[in-house]
Design a protein around this motif. Sequence first.
Motif, PDB file in Angstrom:
ATOM      1  N   ALA A  12      65.375  90.756 -40.825  1.00  0.00           N
ATOM      2  CA  ALA A  12      65.626  89.325 -40.902  1.00  0.00           C
ATOM      3  C   ALA A  12      64.774  88.597 -39.884  1.00  0.00           C
ATOM      4  O   ALA A  12      64.458  89.140 -38.822  1.00  0.00           O
ATOM      5  CB  ALA A  12      67.103  89.009 -40.663  1.00  0.00           C
ATOM      6  N   THR A  13      64.393  87.374 -40.200  1.00  0.00           N
ATOM      7  CA  THR A  13      63.636  86.530 -39.284  1.00  0.00           C
ATOM      8  C   THR A  13      64.210  85.122 -39.284  1.00  0.00           C
ATOM      9  O   THR A  13      64.828  84.683 -40.255  1.00  0.00           O
ATOM     10  CB  THR A  13      62.149  86.449 -39.647  1.00  0.00           C
ATOM     11  N   ILE A  14      63.969  84.426 -38.181  1.00  0.00           N
ATOM     12  CA  ILE A  14      64.337  83.021 -38.077  1.00  0.00           C
ATOM     13  C   ILE A  14      63.215  82.304 -37.346  1.00  0.00           C
ATOM     14  O   ILE A  14      62.716  82.782 -36.332  1.00  0.00           O
ATOM     15  CB  ILE A  14      65.705  82.846 -37.373  1.00  0.00           C
ATOM     16  N   VAL A  15      62.800  81.158 -37.881  1.00  0.00           N
ATOM     17  CA  VAL A  15      61.664  80.429 -37.336  1.00  0.00           C
ATOM     18  C   VAL A  15      62.097  79.043 -36.892  1.00  0.00           C
ATOM     19  O   VAL A  15      63.256  78.654 -37.040  1.00  0.00           O
ATOM     20  CB  VAL A  15      60.527  80.316 -38.370  1.00  0.00           C
ATOM     21  N   ILE A  16      61.142  78.305 -36.323  1.00  0.00           N
ATOM     22  CA  ILE A  16      61.402  76.918 -35.942  1.00  0.00           C
ATOM     23  C   ILE A  16      61.857  76.137 -37.174  1.00  0.00           C
ATOM     24  O   ILE A  16      61.258  76.239 -38.240  1.00  0.00           O
ATOM     25  CB  ILE A  16      60.147  76.276 -35.338  1.00  0.00           C
ATOM     26  N   GLY A  17      62.918  75.374 -37.009  1.00  0.00           N
ATOM     27  CA  GLY A  17      63.530  74.688 -38.136  1.00  0.00           C
ATOM     28  C   GLY A  17      64.677  75.467 -38.726  1.00  0.00           C
ATOM     29  O   GLY A  17      65.309  75.012 -39.677  1.00  0.00           O
ATOM     30  N   ASP A  18      64.935  76.640 -38.187  1.00  0.00           N
ATOM     31  CA  ASP A  18      66.062  77.500 -38.568  1.00  0.00           C
ATOM     32  C   ASP A  18      65.950  78.065 -39.972  1.00  0.00           C
ATOM     33  O   ASP A  18      66.953  78.471 -40.569  1.00  0.00           O
ATOM     34  CB  ASP A  18      67.396  76.764 -38.412  1.00  0.00           C
ATOM     35  N   SER A  19      64.750  78.084 -40.511  1.00  0.00           N
ATOM     36  CA  SER A  19      64.534  78.762 -41.777  1.00  0.00           C
ATOM     37  C   SER A  19      64.685  80.268 -41.568  1.00  0.00           C
ATOM     38  O   SER A  19      64.156  80.828 -40.607  1.00  0.00           O
ATOM     39  CB  SER A  19      63.151  78.452 -42.327  1.00  0.00           C
ATOM     40  N   THR A  20      65.412  80.912 -42.458  1.00  0.00           N
ATOM     41  CA  THR A  20      65.680  82.341 -42.324  1.00  0.00           C
ATOM     42  C   THR A  20      65.165  83.115 -43.519  1.00  0.00           C
ATOM     43  O   THR A  20      65.003  82.578 -44.618  1.00  0.00           O
ATOM     44  CB  THR A  20      67.177  82.618 -42.149  1.00  0.00           C
ATOM     45  N   ASN A  21      64.932  84.388 -43.290  1.00  0.00           N
ATOM     46  CA  ASN A  21      64.479  85.279 -44.336  1.00  0.00           C
ATOM     47  C   ASN A  21      65.146  86.628 -44.142  1.00  0.00           C
ATOM     48  O   ASN A  21      65.195  87.140 -43.020  1.00  0.00           O
ATOM     49  CB  ASN A  21      62.958  85.429 -44.307  1.00  0.00           C
ATOM     50  N   TYR A  22      65.653  87.204 -45.233  1.00  0.00           N
ATOM     51  CA  TYR A  22      66.354  88.471 -45.171  1.00  0.00           C
ATOM     52  C   TYR A  22      65.774  89.451 -46.172  1.00  0.00           C
ATOM     53  O   TYR A  22      65.336  89.063 -47.257  1.00  0.00           O
ATOM     54  CB  TYR A  22      67.836  88.302 -45.490  1.00  0.00           C
ATOM     55  N   SER A  23      65.800  90.709 -45.819  1.00  0.00           N
ATOM     56  CA  SER A  23      65.453  91.726 -46.792  1.00  0.00           C
ATOM     57  C   SER A  23      66.549  91.789 -47.848  1.00  0.00           C
ATOM     58  O   SER A  23      67.711  91.461 -47.581  1.00  0.00           O
ATOM     59  CB  SER A  23      65.286  93.087 -46.119  1.00  0.00           C
ATOM     60  N   ASP A  24      66.189  92.214 -49.037  1.00  0.00           N
ATOM     61  CA  ASP A  24      67.160  92.263 -50.129  1.00  0.00           C
ATOM     62  C   ASP A  24      68.337  93.186 -49.810  1.00  0.00           C
ATOM     63  O   ASP A  24      69.464  92.946 -50.256  1.00  0.00           O
ATOM     64  CB  ASP A  24      66.481  92.723 -51.417  1.00  0.00           C
ATOM     65  N   SER A  25      68.092  94.217 -49.045  1.00  0.00           N
ATOM     66  CA  SER A  25      69.122  95.201 -48.774  1.00  0.00           C
ATOM     67  C   SER A  25      70.235  94.688 -47.863  1.00  0.00           C
ATOM     68  O   SER A  25      71.328  95.262 -47.854  1.00  0.00           O
ATOM     69  CB  SER A  25      68.508  96.464 -48.167  1.00  0.00           C
ATOM     70  N   VAL A  26      69.981  93.618 -47.105  1.00  0.00           N
ATOM     71  CA  VAL A  26      70.986  93.107 -46.178  1.00  0.00           C
ATOM     72  C   VAL A  26      71.456  91.711 -46.527  1.00  0.00           C
ATOM     73  O   VAL A  26      72.424  91.219 -45.920  1.00  0.00           O
ATOM     74  CB  VAL A  26      70.481  93.125 -44.723  1.00  0.00           C
ATOM     75  N   LYS A  27      70.822  91.065 -47.465  1.00  0.00           N
ATOM     76  CA  LYS A  27      71.173  89.694 -47.832  1.00  0.00           C
ATOM     77  C   LYS A  27      72.636  89.607 -48.261  1.00  0.00           C
ATOM     78  O   LYS A  27      73.106  90.410 -49.073  1.00  0.00           O
ATOM     79  CB  LYS A  27      70.254  89.194 -48.939  1.00  0.00           C
TER      80      LYS A  27
END
Length: 118
Positions: A48-63
Amino acid sequence: QVQLVESGGGLVQPGGSLRLSCAAPGIDGINAMGWYRQVLGKERELVATIVIGDSTNYSDSVKGRFTISRDNAKNTVYLQMNSLKPEDTAVYYCNVRARFRFFDRDYWGQGTQVTVSS
């Protein structure tokens, strides 16, 4: 010398929860923070990642099970892990990406073991 300080790993039963923490003291210009994990004999994978602006990204396996968040004032990123499965067993590494002039620099934690087992 390890620059990021990780904590929160441990042994839990399937269906249990853990919260990982990673502090990045003294690092300026942070653009993104994230978590990776690695199983012996396999490539390190992004969780998982989180960037400026609080946009997040998750791998399918943990979403749907994991939630990444951050506290900008404390330069700390968290990973709330719910409904843990044995397949989540791995060493989890914190990553911080910071801008230095024209380059992005990566910092890594020492890794914390997460074991999901009965």
